[in-house]
Motif scaffolding. Sequence first.
Motif, PDB file in Angstrom:
ATOM      1  N   LEU A   1       0.817  -1.206   0.000  1.00 37.09           N
ATOM      2  CA  LEU A   1       0.000   0.000   0.000  1.00 37.09           C
ATOM      3  C   LEU A   1       0.854   1.261   0.000  1.00 37.09           C
ATOM      4  O   LEU A   1       0.561   2.217  -0.732  1.00 37.09           O
ATOM      5  CB  LEU A   1      -0.935  -0.004   1.212  1.00 37.09           C
ATOM      6  N   THR A   2       1.917   1.295   0.798  1.00 36.65           N
ATOM      7  CA  THR A   2       2.746   2.502   0.857  1.00 36.65           C
ATOM      8  C   THR A   2       3.490   2.751  -0.445  1.00 36.65           C
ATOM      9  O   THR A   2       3.794   3.899  -0.780  1.00 36.65           O
ATOM     10  CB  THR A   2       3.740   2.431   2.027  1.00 36.65           C
ATOM     11  N   ARG A   3       3.806   1.684  -1.192  1.00 32.69           N
ATOM     12  CA  ARG A   3       4.411   1.867  -2.508  1.00 32.69           C
ATOM     13  C   ARG A   3       3.388   2.361  -3.527  1.00 32.69           C
ATOM     14  O   ARG A   3       3.692   3.183  -4.392  1.00 32.69           O
ATOM     15  CB  ARG A   3       5.042   0.555  -2.984  1.00 32.69           C
TER      16      ARG A   3
ATOM     17  N   GLY B   1     -10.600 -10.616   3.813  1.00 31.40           N
ATOM     18  CA  GLY B   1      -9.259 -10.165   4.145  1.00 31.40           C
ATOM     19  C   GLY B   1      -9.348  -8.997   5.107  1.00 31.40           C
ATOM     20  O   GLY B   1     -10.439  -8.587   5.532  1.00 31.40           O
ATOM     21  N   ASN B   2      -8.182  -8.434   5.449  1.00 29.00           N
ATOM     22  CA  ASN B   2      -8.182  -7.328   6.398  1.00 29.00           C
ATOM     23  C   ASN B   2      -8.338  -5.990   5.677  1.00 29.00           C
ATOM     24  O   ASN B   2      -8.407  -5.912   4.445  1.00 29.00           O
ATOM     25  CB  ASN B   2      -6.928  -7.358   7.274  1.00 29.00           C
ATOM     26  N   LEU B   3      -8.384  -4.917   6.453  1.00 34.91           N
ATOM     27  CA  LEU B   3      -8.642  -3.589   5.889  1.00 34.91           C
ATOM     28  C   LEU B   3      -7.526  -3.126   4.963  1.00 34.91           C
ATOM     29  O   LEU B   3      -7.789  -2.541   3.908  1.00 34.91           O
ATOM     30  CB  LEU B   3      -8.839  -2.579   7.020  1.00 34.91           C
ATOM     31  N   THR B   4      -6.280  -3.370   5.340  1.00 35.46           N
ATOM     32  CA  THR B   4      -5.163  -2.918   4.504  1.00 35.46           C
ATOM     33  C   THR B   4      -5.186  -3.614   3.147  1.00 35.46           C
ATOM     34  O   THR B   4      -4.987  -2.973   2.106  1.00 35.46           O
ATOM     35  CB  THR B   4      -3.822  -3.168   5.208  1.00 35.46           C
ATOM     36  N   ALA B   5      -5.446  -4.918   3.139  1.00 33.82           N
ATOM     37  CA  ALA B   5      -5.550  -5.646   1.874  1.00 33.82           C
ATOM     38  C   ALA B   5      -6.726  -5.125   1.054  1.00 33.82           C
ATOM     39  O   ALA B   5      -6.644  -5.033  -0.187  1.00 33.82           O
ATOM     40  CB  ALA B   5      -5.700  -7.139   2.143  1.00 33.82           C
ATOM     41  N   PHE B   6      -7.812  -4.785   1.719  1.00 32.23           N
ATOM     42  CA  PHE B   6      -8.973  -4.208   1.042  1.00 32.23           C
ATOM     43  C   PHE B   6      -8.584  -2.918   0.313  1.00 32.23           C
ATOM     44  O   PHE B   6      -8.944  -2.714  -0.851  1.00 32.23           O
ATOM     45  CB  PHE B   6     -10.066  -3.932   2.074  1.00 32.23           C
TER      46      PHE B   6
END
Length: 225
Positions: free
Chosen positions: A7-9, A141-146
Amino acid sequence: MSDLSVLTRLCPPPQPPPAPVDWGRVEAELGMRLPEDYKQLASVYGPGSYGGDYITIYHPHGVTLYVNLTGPMPSRIREHLQRDYEQGVYPAPYDPPHLFAMGGTDGGQRLFWITEPENAPDAWRIAVNEDKGPNWATYEGNLTAFLVDALSGQMDFPQFPNLREIPADFTPAVKPPFEVGDPPTREPVNTDDIRNWARANGFQVPSRGRIPREVREAWEQSHTA
């Protein structure tokens, strides 16, 4: 590579880094543990919105009561869900006590953690409902993967018709220049009502798609009295 690294990339976090969060205090206030991915996400990005202000994730440092994770909105949304569940109006596919609202979109959709099992927050999945409608979807999945799937264009949710159009970016929240009062206890308004109000008050809004942030904030200000 972790979901947060991806996500940060894809979507660079703000600089300088946001103020640290006292997670012990936050979890004590909420009376529950939070997923580790969310705590890392919130610590890296701070309060704000993703995808051209389309997706807002509630944060312990949210700049208004509407977007504060420890504010009144999660419990009030749950109360609305419980009432709808009991009356058979737009019933949720999960028991409302196991749904915790932690975000939303400019299109009126809500994002929830499915808090089962309660003692294993890292296993919580994501539920999405459409604006004022009966349809729900579950993300496995989790929120970050979402967020990774949403911002990379790999997600195809009927509840999110505009995902292909949003940019992969993050906008830090800015405290509004006016005082935002306590959120109203009535149900979230239909987005068509916001558009009609905006046009009647001189705002330019599209007939479809995302309602500009300044229009939604102006509507919220005018309806918090």
